[in-house]
Design a protein around this motif. Structure first.
Motif, PDB file in Angstrom:
ATOM      1  N   ILE A   1       0.709  -1.118  -0.079  1.00 20.62           N
ATOM      2  CA  ILE A   1      -0.022   0.005  -0.086  1.00 20.62           C
ATOM      3  C   ILE A   1       0.716   1.141  -0.075  1.00 20.62           C
ATOM      4  O   ILE A   1       1.671   1.594   0.806  1.00 20.62           O
ATOM      5  N   ILE A   2       0.479   2.228  -0.791  1.00 24.15           N
ATOM      6  CA  ILE A   2       1.288   3.363  -0.998  1.00 24.15           C
ATOM      7  C   ILE A   2       0.227   4.610  -0.765  1.00 24.15           C
ATOM      8  O   ILE A   2      -0.642   4.744  -1.770  1.00 24.15           O
ATOM      9  N   GLY A   3       0.608   5.611   0.149  1.00 24.59           N
ATOM     10  CA  GLY A   3      -0.398   6.726   0.269  1.00 24.59           C
ATOM     11  C   GLY A   3       0.597   7.778   1.081  1.00 24.59           C
ATOM     12  O   GLY A   3       1.355   7.614   1.526  1.00 24.59           O
ATOM     13  N   ALA A   4      -0.267   9.004   0.813  1.00 28.60           N
ATOM     14  CA  ALA A   4       0.582  10.263   1.364  1.00 28.60           C
ATOM     15  C   ALA A   4      -0.947  11.070   2.035  1.00 28.60           C
ATOM     16  O   ALA A   4      -2.016  10.725   1.747  1.00 28.60           O
ATOM     17  N   LEU A   5      -0.156  11.928   2.856  1.00 30.77           N
ATOM     18  CA  LEU A   5      -1.421  12.938   3.641  1.00 30.77           C
ATOM     19  C   LEU A   5      -1.118  14.269   3.083  1.00 30.77           C
ATOM     20  O   LEU A   5       0.083  14.683   3.118  1.00 30.77           O
ATOM     21  N   GLY A   6      -2.330  14.897   2.747  1.00 28.71           N
ATOM     22  CA  GLY A   6      -1.898  16.409   2.285  1.00 28.71           C
ATOM     23  C   GLY A   6      -1.482  17.193   3.609  1.00 28.71           C
ATOM     24  O   GLY A   6      -1.796  17.163   4.762  1.00 28.71           O
ATOM     25  N   TRP A   7      -0.591  18.227   3.055  1.00 28.13           N
ATOM     26  CA  TRP A   7      -0.135  19.110   4.255  1.00 28.13           C
ATOM     27  C   TRP A   7       0.774  18.345   4.921  1.00 28.13           C
ATOM     28  O   TRP A   7       1.418  19.241   6.004  1.00 28.13           O
ATOM     29  N   LYS A   8       1.388  17.241   4.681  1.00 28.30           N
ATOM     30  CA  LYS A   8       2.273  16.570   5.699  1.00 28.30           C
ATOM     31  C   LYS A   8       3.504  16.160   5.138  1.00 28.30           C
ATOM     32  O   LYS A   8       3.397  15.847   3.797  1.00 28.30           O
ATOM     33  N   ARG A   9       4.418  15.887   5.748  1.00 31.62           N
ATOM     34  CA  ARG A   9       5.687  15.284   5.156  1.00 31.62           C
ATOM     35  C   ARG A   9       5.966  13.906   5.870  1.00 31.62           C
ATOM     36  O   ARG A   9       6.840  12.990   5.064  1.00 31.62           O
ATOM     37  N   ASP A  10       5.287  13.616   7.143  1.00 34.13           N
ATOM     38  CA  ASP A  10       5.561  12.292   7.677  1.00 34.13           C
ATOM     39  C   ASP A  10       4.162  11.650   7.414  1.00 34.13           C
ATOM     40  O   ASP A  10       3.368  11.915   8.006  1.00 34.13           O
ATOM     41  N   PHE A  11       3.924  10.554   6.597  1.00 32.36           N
ATOM     42  CA  PHE A  11       2.786   9.684   6.700  1.00 32.36           C
ATOM     43  C   PHE A  11       2.525   8.511   7.525  1.00 32.36           C
ATOM     44  O   PHE A  11       1.834   7.732   7.360  1.00 32.36           O
ATOM     45  N   THR A  12       3.630   8.532   8.576  1.00 32.82           N
ATOM     46  CA  THR A  12       3.536   7.449   9.502  1.00 32.82           C
ATOM     47  C   THR A  12       2.048   7.343  10.002  1.00 32.82           C
ATOM     48  O   THR A  12       1.503   8.443  10.582  1.00 32.82           O
ATOM     49  N   GLY A  13       1.476   6.149  10.239  1.00 36.10           N
ATOM     50  CA  GLY A  13       0.161   5.886  11.044  1.00 36.10           C
ATOM     51  C   GLY A  13      -0.444   4.668  10.438  1.00 36.10           C
ATOM     52  O   GLY A  13      -0.147   4.009   9.809  1.00 36.10           O
ATOM     53  N   THR A  14      -1.722   4.518  11.326  1.00 40.85           N
ATOM     54  CA  THR A  14      -2.630   3.380  11.040  1.00 40.85           C
ATOM     55  C   THR A  14      -3.501   3.847  10.009  1.00 40.85           C
ATOM     56  O   THR A  14      -4.049   5.035  10.410  1.00 40.85           O
ATOM     57  N   TYR A  15      -3.762   3.090   9.240  1.00 44.96           N
ATOM     58  CA  TYR A  15      -5.064   3.285   7.988  1.00 44.96           C
ATOM     59  C   TYR A  15      -5.834   1.979   8.092  1.00 44.96           C
ATOM     60  O   TYR A  15      -5.516   1.113   8.681  1.00 44.96           O
ATOM     61  N   THR A  16      -6.920   2.289   7.331  1.00 45.43           N
ATOM     62  CA  THR A  16      -7.964   1.209   7.134  1.00 45.43           C
ATOM     63  C   THR A  16      -7.983   0.877   5.811  1.00 45.43           C
ATOM     64  O   THR A  16      -8.242   1.766   4.912  1.00 45.43           O
ATOM     65  N   LEU A  17      -7.860  -0.369   5.378  1.00 45.52           N
ATOM     66  CA  LEU A  17      -7.845  -0.690   4.071  1.00 45.52           C
ATOM     67  C   LEU A  17      -9.331  -1.304   3.798  1.00 45.52           C
ATOM     68  O   LEU A  17      -9.343  -2.641   4.494  1.00 45.52           O
ATOM     69  N   LYS A  18     -10.200  -1.014   2.993  1.00 47.51           N
ATOM     70  CA  LYS A  18     -11.319  -1.887   2.684  1.00 47.51           C
ATOM     71  C   LYS A  18     -11.375  -2.248   1.387  1.00 47.51           C
ATOM     72  O   LYS A  18     -11.110  -1.683   0.321  1.00 47.51           O
ATOM     73  N   VAL A  19     -11.993  -3.483   1.176  1.00 47.53           N
ATOM     74  CA  VAL A  19     -11.940  -4.202  -0.205  1.00 47.53           C
ATOM     75  C   VAL A  19     -13.385  -4.462  -0.535  1.00 47.53           C
ATOM     76  O   VAL A  19     -14.090  -5.182   0.340  1.00 47.53           O
TER      77      VAL A  19
END
Length: 621
Positions: free
Chosen positions: A518-536
């Motif tokens: 999984i590849i993703g980024a967060l707007g206005w951020k330089r550090d994207f570390t964190g917990t996300y939810t992947l729905k399928v």
């Protein structure tokens, strides 16, 4: 039919001879024999082409099911109203001590209401009653109108659109045409023969399961044209108008009434008796008809004294009961007889009140008749012949029905992951005539591939019935082996008999699992570390799982054994207070990159959470 075939043979033979003659006419002497051999070969090819392309009206097809080739309950009754008020007592009458008896019912041209008749046929299917449908036009004054030109096509369209209770679709083409009152107020044998011929053709062109019968004749009618015509004369005129017309029938309708005055002896024989059908078979033979037509006695029975007014000149109901029993046991027990439907279950007014099995409301009787008890329940509204016929031994009929199904949803996946267990949901629609689980249990059975993939048969729950048009979902359990490609074949069974539908066939290949990155980024951020939810979302269902992205917004490799290789899925990446991102992507065995791009802040959802709102802002880095 014999005449038709003879004419066709003559036509073919003449055509071939003409072809040979024309082609060889101008050939040099000594070469005719070679040319004739060649031309004969071409002619045979032309003949085969002719046979396979000739219209079906030239070689009419007949009903494909002999009703006497299976157990058959010949008991029946004639009814007038297409409602449960008549089908219910009819079923009790003809199916007690047996099953799948018959009813004869009239359909008028003004009553071609699809929904009404489909619901009635559905009711007959539930009650195990086989309909014999008698066509009728509409009354005009004191007679029935003749069919309008082309009405046979309207009948064919209407009747073919109905889902019939049984494979054979029994249709009687009008009624007693040797009575002027039944045929436009003027007897016309030639006209009736032509209408009968056109109606047979129209029905057969729609569906070969139509089992077409003549309109029953009045064997006792006098030769007094134009109001009446003698049956023998009428039949002869029909044959002259349409040669072979009787050979085109699938069965013979007989009105074997006990005359004179519908009060004759049950032991009598010959014309105008309960054995009229035997005399009619002789008349057909005299006309050169050799086809052994199954017999349907759709009208018969005695007038009884009881009615709106008591008629002492007629036998009473108890005597009629004895007569009917004798007739069923001695006169109507011939092997060729398919059905006997006495006239009439219920008629509450003149002129047929003295035929009615059901008592007339408000009748003036000589004396009170005893009540009839049916299965311990009191039924005072029927005369004694109802109980008599109900008590007679009968056969448990087994008419043929189409048992068909179509898959409306689901599949055996074309690729599966080694070692995984799947629950496969397959939804089938009942597209046949039978009610699933009506008598024997229906089950979905693997014909091939079941052992290798661990697929067992799945039964429809015993307490559940699926009528035509209904659906049911079967859940199959499948266990993928470690490798290989497998052919899977499935079909539905009723008892030990396979459905007429073609088996479902699938090919599935066992593959290594799908791995996601999984590849993703967060707007206005330089550090994207964190917990996300992947729905399928996809063919194998829906799921959700937590994933962790590192500072660069990349996850570790995730083995997704729940995903099917080579299938597309909808993936959504979500994080609280950010707008989710969705992409549709087909996945494959091995590593698959899912690049969601940048998730933008959802300021509106965070505005009531100051701490979270602050974290979303650009200067909160």
């Amino acid at each position: 039919m014999r005449l038709l075939l003879k004419k066709t043979q003559t036509l073919i033979g003449s055509s071939i001879s003409n072809i040979i003659s024309i082609i060889t006419r101008n050939k040099p002497k000594g070469q005719e024999r070679g040319y004739r051999l060649k031309v004969t070969g071409y002619s045979i090819i032309a003949l085969l082409f002719f046979l396979f392309t000739v219209p079906c009206t030239l070689f009419p097809t007949y009903a494909i099911t002999d009703p006497l080739s299976v157990p058959n309950n010949r008991f029946g009754i004639h009814i007038l109203q297409a409602t449960p008020d008549e089908s219910s007592p009819a079923a009790s009458l003809v199916n007690t001590h047996g099953d799948w008896g018959y009813i004869t019912v009239l359909v008028e041209s003004k009553d071609r209401d699809h929904n009404k008749w489909q619901e009635f046929f559905n009711d007959l299917r539930r009650r195990h009653l086989i309909p014999i449908v008698r066509l009728a036009t509409q009354p005009e004054g004191n007679y029935w109108k003749r069919p309008y030109e082309g009405e046979e096509e309207a009948w064919a369209d209407f009747l073919d659109a109905l889902i019939w209770p049984t494979k054979n679709r029994y249709v009687i083409v009008y009624n007693e045409p040797n009575h002027a009152s039944e045929w436009g107020n003027n007897v016309d044998a030639k006209d009736y023969a032509k209408v009968l011929d056109r109606t047979i053709t129209a029905l057969k062109n729609k569906n070969r399961d139509f089992f077409v019968l003549n309109g029953g004749f009045d064997a006792s009618a006098p030769p007094k044209a134009p109001k009446y015509e003698d049956q023998v004369t009428f039949m002869r005129l029909m044959e002259e108008a349409v040669p072979g017309i009787f050979e085109k029938l699938d069965g013979w309708t007989s009105h074997s009434y006990p005359n004179p005055e519908f009060a004759g002896s049950p032991d009598a024989s010959g014309r105008g008796t309960v054995r009229t059908y035997v005399w009619e078979m002789e008349q057909l033979k005299n006309l050169g008809v050799n086809k052994k037509l199954p017999i349907f006695i759709t009208e018969t029975g005695w007038k009884h004294a009881e009615g709106i007014n008591y008629d002492p000149k007629l036998p009473d109901a108890d005597t009629v009961s004895v007569n009917l029993q004798k007739a069923f046991e001695n006169a109507w027990n011939l092997d060729r007889i398919v059905a006997v439907t006495p006239f009439l279950l219920s008629y509450q007014e003149a002129p047929f009140d003295h035929f009615s099995f059901k008592k007339i409301t408000g009748e003036k009787q000589k004396e009170k008749l005893p009540d009839i008890r049916i299965l311990g329940v009191q039924y005072p509204e029927y005369y004694s012949m109802y109980q008599t016929i109900m008590d007679l031994p009968k056969v448990a009929g087994e008419p043929l029905q189409e048992t068909k199904a179509s898959l409306t949803k689901g599949e055996i996946y074309s690729s599966i992951v080694m070692g995984e267990t799947y629950i496969i949901s397959l939804t089938f629609k009942n597209t046949g005539q039978s009610i699933w689980n009506d008598a024997e249990q229906v089950k979905l059975v693997p014909l091939a591939g079941g052992r290798e993939l661990g697929i067992d048969s799945v039964s429809l729950p015993k307490d559940k019935k699926i009528e035509p048009g209904g659906e049911h979902t079967f859940n199959l359990k499948l266990k993928a082996p470690e490798s290989g490609t497998y052919e899977v074949s499935l079909n539905l069974f009723i008892g030990g008999k396979q459905f007429e539908s073609k088996p479902l066939r699938f090919t599935t290949e066992v593959k290594s699992p799908v791995i996601l990155k999984i590849i993703g980024a967060l707007g206005w951020k330089r550090d994207f570390t964190g917990t996300y939810t992947l729905k399928v979302k996809g063919v194998s269902g829906e799921s959700a799982q937590s994933i962790t992205l590192n500072k660069q917004g990349i996850s570790g490799e995730i083995e997704a054994r729940y995903l099917l290789p080579d299938y597309p899925f909808e993936f959504s990446l979500e994080k609280p207070f950010y707008k989710p991102k969705t992409l549709n992507q087909k996945v494959y065995t091995g590593v698959n990159d899912l690049d969601f791009g940048t998730l933008q802040p959802d300021l509106l959802s965070a505005i009531l959470h100051p701490a979270e709102f602050w974290k979303l802002l650009p200067f909160s880095q």
